[in-house]
Design a protein around this motif. Structure first.
Motif, mmCIF file in Angstrom:
data_model
loop_
_atom_site.group_PDB
_atom_site.id
_atom_site.type_symbol
_atom_site.label_atom_id
_atom_site.label_comp_id
_atom_site.label_asym_id
_atom_site.label_seq_id
_atom_site.Cartn_x
_atom_site.Cartn_y
_atom_site.Cartn_z
ATOM 1 N N ILE A 7 -35.683 -10.943 47.166
ATOM 2 C CA ILE A 7 -36.631 -10.003 47.781
ATOM 3 C C ILE A 7 -36.984 -10.409 49.223
ATOM 4 N N VAL A 8 -37.416 -11.659 49.400
ATOM 5 C CA VAL A 8 -38.001 -12.013 50.701
ATOM 6 C C VAL A 8 -36.912 -12.250 51.769
ATOM 7 N N GLN A 9 -35.881 -12.990 51.409
ATOM 8 C CA GLN A 9 -34.835 -13.240 52.424
ATOM 9 C C GLN A 9 -34.195 -11.963 52.944
ATOM 10 N N VAL A 15 -35.192 -9.987 61.342
ATOM 11 C CA VAL A 15 -36.522 -9.660 61.868
ATOM 12 C C VAL A 15 -36.971 -10.868 62.694
ATOM 13 N N GLU A 16 -37.328 -10.620 63.939
ATOM 14 C CA GLU A 16 -37.713 -11.743 64.804
ATOM 15 C C GLU A 16 -39.101 -11.502 65.380
ATOM 16 N N ILE A 189 -43.971 -4.175 56.511
ATOM 17 C CA ILE A 189 -45.291 -4.784 56.745
ATOM 18 C C ILE A 189 -45.211 -5.816 57.867
ATOM 19 N N VAL A 190 -44.216 -6.681 57.802
ATOM 20 C CA VAL A 190 -44.117 -7.736 58.821
ATOM 21 C C VAL A 190 -43.897 -7.105 60.205
ATOM 22 N N GLN A 191 -43.031 -6.122 60.276
ATOM 23 C CA GLN A 191 -42.756 -5.486 61.573
ATOM 24 C C GLN A 191 -44.009 -4.789 62.124
#
Ligand code: BTN
Length: 269
Positions: A7-9, A15-16, A189-191
């Motif tokens: 899931i996470v990788q 994504v940077e 979410i991270v982006q």
């Protein structure tokens, strides 16, 4: 295959982020991602550290409640920020940040429309799909040292079947009728967090307020408010600059609420 590899990788491939998510810790199970980051903050961790878990054994909710979610079903994550540039009187912007980020991320990966109930319940048609918990530590009475923003999103399970969850709750799968890709959601979410946090740091407070208020469905509604001291009814009129909900009580007094449970009374108006 672990939560991290499946899931996470894939979520974070290519994504940077500049800040939020530039370092990520992944847990198959942990007590609480907010508690983990609080210890990390005290140990000097840098801002942007993200903790993600497949399961929490002591998930924390607002107002001292617990946050329950079965393993493999949810997105449970927290981010450590150090917004030392933000006045304490503006700290409600962090709640707005999280609600907007989660709402936009859900809309990026589903065709659902997301609204917000004051202060930070993320909802679909009045049913809660995600909760947000903000913990802060102060540097001085008017400056923050750090903030930890935790979010729990019900993705692939049905919370209304859980007898420990009393409030009207739902999940992305229940609303869309199909399983939702947790990996795609974490990526969005991270982006969004990274983009919106940078905007906030650049001083774009009004853009964030506007994005949050557009989704807020509480205003104009008859609400029942439960604080630590009392329960009362009134009309939610507006949100003060510091985030307090201004409620016109039935006796005509205007009261600003900062912490408490606000229930929209659908049949009163
Ligand atoms: C609420 O009560 O609405 C807030 C719930 C917040 C739950 C999330 S799950 C990830 C993070 N870790 C916690 O222990 N709580 C938050």
């Amino acid at each position: 295959m672990s939560f991290e590899t499946t899931i996470v990788q894939p979520a974070l491939r290519d994504v940077e982020p500049l800040i939020v998510g530039r370092e990520v810790r992944v847990f198959e199970a942990i007590d609480s991602t907010n508690v983990y980051l609080r210890d990390q903050a005290h140990a000097g961790a840098t801002e942007g550290l993200l903790a993600i878990a497949n399961e929490q054994t002591a998930g924390r909710g607002r107002l001292g409640r617990t946050w329950n979610a079965p393993p493999d079903t949810s997105v449970l994550l927290s981010v450590l920020l150090r917004p030392t540039w933000l006045a304490v009187s503006d700290s409600f912007l962090l709640t707005m940040l999280a609600a907007v980020v989660i709402a936009e991320a859900i809309e990026d990966v589903t065709d659902l429309e997301i609204d917000v109930k004051w202060p930070n319940d993320v909802q679909i048609n009045g049913r809660k799909v995600a909760g947000i918990l903000v913990d802060v530590e102060m540097q001085s009475p008017d400056r923050l040292e750090w903030a930890i923003i935790g979010s729990g999103i019900n993705v692939n399970w049905q919370p209304s079947n859980d007898p420990t969850i009393t409030q009207s709750a739902t999940s992305l799968a229940a609303e869309t009728g199909k399983l939702v890709d947790r990996s795609a959601l974490i990526r969005a979410i991270v982006q969004n967090y990274d983009r919106r946090y940078l905007m906030l740091r650049n001083g774009q407070h009004e853009a964030l307020r506007g994005a949050w208020i557009k989704r807020l469905t509480t205003l104009g509604q008859t609400v029942s408010v439960e604080t630590a001291r009392e329960t009362f009814t009134g009309i939610a009129e507006s949100v003060a600059h510091d985030g307090g909900l201004q409620v016109r009580r039935t006796d005509g007094r205007l009261q600003t609420v900062y912490a408490g449970d606000v229930r929209v009374r659908k049949h009163d108006n």
